[in-house]
Design a protein around this motif. Structure first.
Motif, PDB file in Angstrom:
ATOM      1  N   UNK A   1       0.842  -1.202   0.000  1.00 34.22           N
ATOM      2  CA  UNK A   1       0.000   0.000   0.000  1.00 34.22           C
ATOM      3  C   UNK A   1       0.879   1.255   0.000  1.00 34.22           C
ATOM      4  N   UNK A   2       1.907   1.258   0.846  1.00 29.61           N
ATOM      5  CA  UNK A   2       2.805   2.420   0.928  1.00 29.61           C
ATOM      6  C   UNK A   2       3.576   2.621  -0.377  1.00 29.61           C
ATOM      7  N   UNK A   3       4.069   1.526  -0.959  1.00 34.15           N
ATOM      8  CA  UNK A   3       4.831   1.673  -2.207  1.00 34.15           C
ATOM      9  C   UNK A   3       3.933   2.126  -3.350  1.00 34.15           C
ATOM     10  N   UNK A   4       2.672   1.688  -3.342  1.00 35.25           N
ATOM     11  CA  UNK A   4       1.724   2.128  -4.372  1.00 35.25           C
ATOM     12  C   UNK A   4       1.452   3.621  -4.238  1.00 35.25           C
ATOM     13  N   UNK A   5       1.295   4.093  -3.005  1.00 37.72           N
ATOM     14  CA  UNK A   5       1.075   5.533  -2.789  1.00 37.72           C
ATOM     15  C   UNK A   5       2.272   6.342  -3.292  1.00 37.72           C
ATOM     16  N   UNK A   6       3.473   5.833  -3.030  1.00 35.46           N
ATOM     17  CA  UNK A   6       4.680   6.511  -3.503  1.00 35.46           C
ATOM     18  C   UNK A   6       4.708   6.569  -5.025  1.00 35.46           C
ATOM     19  N   UNK A   7       4.398   5.436  -5.663  1.00 36.52           N
ATOM     20  CA  UNK A   7       4.406   5.376  -7.132  1.00 36.52           C
ATOM     21  C   UNK A   7       3.391   6.327  -7.745  1.00 36.52           C
ATOM     22  N   UNK A   8       2.213   6.401  -7.143  1.00 39.74           N
ATOM     23  CA  UNK A   8       1.181   7.306  -7.650  1.00 39.74           C
ATOM     24  C   UNK A   8       1.669   8.755  -7.580  1.00 39.74           C
ATOM     25  N   UNK A   9       2.249   9.133  -6.458  1.00 42.66           N
ATOM     26  CA  UNK A   9       2.765  10.501  -6.314  1.00 42.66           C
ATOM     27  C   UNK A   9       3.863  10.783  -7.322  1.00 42.66           C
ATOM     28  N   UNK A  10       4.777   9.828  -7.489  1.00 40.21           N
ATOM     29  CA  UNK A  10       5.892  10.006  -8.424  1.00 40.21           C
ATOM     30  C   UNK A  10       5.377  10.200  -9.850  1.00 40.21           C
ATOM     31  N   UNK A  11       4.427   9.366 -10.264  1.00 47.62           N
ATOM     32  CA  UNK A  11       3.878   9.473 -11.621  1.00 47.62           C
ATOM     33  C   UNK A  11       3.148  10.807 -11.803  1.00 47.62           C
ATOM     34  N   UNK A  12       2.413  11.227 -10.782  1.00 52.42           N
ATOM     35  CA  UNK A  12       1.711  12.513 -10.870  1.00 52.42           C
ATOM     36  C   UNK A  12       2.698  13.674 -11.029  1.00 52.42           C
ATOM     37  N   UNK A  13       3.849  13.565 -10.375  1.00 46.87           N
ATOM     38  CA  UNK A  13       4.834  14.640 -10.423  1.00 46.87           C
ATOM     39  C   UNK A  13       5.660  14.632 -11.704  1.00 46.87           C
ATOM     40  N   UNK A  14       5.937  13.449 -12.256  1.00 48.41           N
ATOM     41  CA  UNK A  14       6.829  13.379 -13.413  1.00 48.41           C
ATOM     42  C   UNK A  14       6.114  13.406 -14.761  1.00 48.41           C
TER      43      UNK A  14
ATOM     44  N   UNK B   1      -2.643  24.630  -8.305  1.00 50.13           N
ATOM     45  CA  UNK B   1      -1.837  25.516  -7.451  1.00 50.13           C
ATOM     46  C   UNK B   1      -0.503  24.857  -7.105  1.00 50.13           C
ATOM     47  N   UNK B   2       0.425  25.704  -6.766  1.00 50.88           N
ATOM     48  CA  UNK B   2       1.755  25.245  -6.342  1.00 50.88           C
ATOM     49  C   UNK B   2       1.648  24.437  -5.049  1.00 50.88           C
ATOM     50  N   UNK B   3       0.689  24.781  -4.207  1.00 47.70           N
ATOM     51  CA  UNK B   3       0.485  24.072  -2.934  1.00 47.70           C
ATOM     52  C   UNK B   3       0.160  22.600  -3.166  1.00 47.70           C
ATOM     53  N   UNK B   4      -0.612  22.309  -4.204  1.00 46.52           N
ATOM     54  CA  UNK B   4      -0.965  20.919  -4.512  1.00 46.52           C
ATOM     55  C   UNK B   4       0.281  20.140  -4.911  1.00 46.52           C
ATOM     56  N   UNK B   5       1.131  20.765  -5.699  1.00 45.86           N
ATOM     57  CA  UNK B   5       2.393  20.150  -6.107  1.00 45.86           C
ATOM     58  C   UNK B   5       3.269  19.870  -4.884  1.00 45.86           C
ATOM     59  N   UNK B   6       3.387  20.847  -3.996  1.00 43.03           N
ATOM     60  CA  UNK B   6       4.180  20.669  -2.773  1.00 43.03           C
ATOM     61  C   UNK B   6       3.585  19.575  -1.892  1.00 43.03           C
ATOM     62  N   UNK B   7       2.255  19.531  -1.802  1.00 47.81           N
ATOM     63  CA  UNK B   7       1.582  18.504  -1.006  1.00 47.81           C
ATOM     64  C   UNK B   7       1.910  17.120  -1.551  1.00 47.81           C
ATOM     65  N   UNK B   8       1.859  16.967  -2.853  1.00 46.82           N
ATOM     66  CA  UNK B   8       2.149  15.680  -3.487  1.00 46.82           C
ATOM     67  C   UNK B   8       3.595  15.247  -3.199  1.00 46.82           C
ATOM     68  N   UNK B   9       4.528  16.186  -3.249  1.00 49.21           N
ATOM     69  CA  UNK B   9       5.928  15.867  -2.938  1.00 49.21           C
ATOM     70  C   UNK B   9       6.077  15.470  -1.474  1.00 49.21           C
ATOM     71  N   UNK B  10       5.399  16.187  -0.587  1.00 46.23           N
ATOM     72  CA  UNK B  10       5.477  15.868   0.842  1.00 46.23           C
ATOM     73  C   UNK B  10       4.907  14.488   1.136  1.00 46.23           C
ATOM     74  N   UNK B  11       3.790  14.171   0.500  1.00 49.49           N
ATOM     75  CA  UNK B  11       3.189  12.849   0.700  1.00 49.49           C
ATOM     76  C   UNK B  11       4.150  11.765   0.221  1.00 49.49           C
ATOM     77  N   UNK B  12       4.738  11.966  -0.953  1.00 46.71           N
ATOM     78  CA  UNK B  12       5.663  10.975  -1.501  1.00 46.71           C
ATOM     79  C   UNK B  12       6.832  10.737  -0.540  1.00 46.71           C
TER      80      UNK B  12
END
Length: 178
Positions: free
Chosen positions: A77-90, A100-111
């Motif tokens: 579950x944790x690795x899937x969450x990381x992968x989802x964040x990474x794909x969303x960012x890249x 917003x920039x805040x959403x981008x920062x939130x996604x990085x923080x979650x990852x």
């Protein structure tokens, strides 16, 4: 980690309350934090990343209390969450949907938070070759961002992970985090 003054401010509050008690100045007793709660708060803020430490402890407690549930369920579950964040960012198509920039920062923080959590929960951590997290890809995605917005996140990976300095961690990953 980014606001160490909180612990100093809380210590100042405790000293002030103590002085007021000695001088019999019971000013606002209903808003005063009792000693037991103050001690617990002090220990909480003593951690470099108190919330992450609490999440890590809670997840470890969950894993140890539910022995019938394979640990892989939690780490997958944790690795899937990381992968989802990474794909969303890249992926430019997904990234362009952030309004917003805040959403981008939130996604990085979650990852980063989930990587650290995975590293604490998984027996060999997030940095070994058998990890289900693409650490090189995640670090690369972070380094492609504005340096001022990711330095704290990279420091969190450097200093709050459990297995970064293990021998099983590749030299390439260590070098990426130098």
């Amino acid at each position: 980690m980014r606001n160490p003054a909180i612990q100093n401010d809380f210590s100042y509050y405790r000293r002030t309350i103590s002085r007021n008690r000695i001088n019999n100045m019971h000013l606002d007793i209903e808003n005063e934090v009792n000693n037991e709660m103050a001690n617990r708060m002090s220990l909480f803020y003593a951690e470099a990343t108190p919330m992450l430490k609490t999440l890590s402890n809670a997840t470890m407690h969950f894993v140890s209390e539910n022995k019938t549930l394979p640990i892989e369920n939690t780490t997958d579950c944790l690795s899937t969450m990381t992968s989802v964040c990474k794909v969303m960012l890249e992926t430019p198509e997904y990234r362009s949907r952030f309004t917003s920039e805040e959403t981008l920062l939130f996604c990085m923080r979650v990852m980063v938070g989930v990587i650290i959590l995975y590293d604490h929960v998984h027996p060999v951590g997030a940095f070994c070759k058998t990890s289900k997290i693409d650490m090189k890809g995640c670090i690369k995605v972070l380094k492609e961002q504005a340096p001022d917005s990711v330095e704290g996140l990279l420091n969190a990976l450097r200093f709050t992970t459990k297995h970064l300095n293990d021998e099983s961690t590749s030299k390439q990953i260590r070098a990426m985090l130098q």
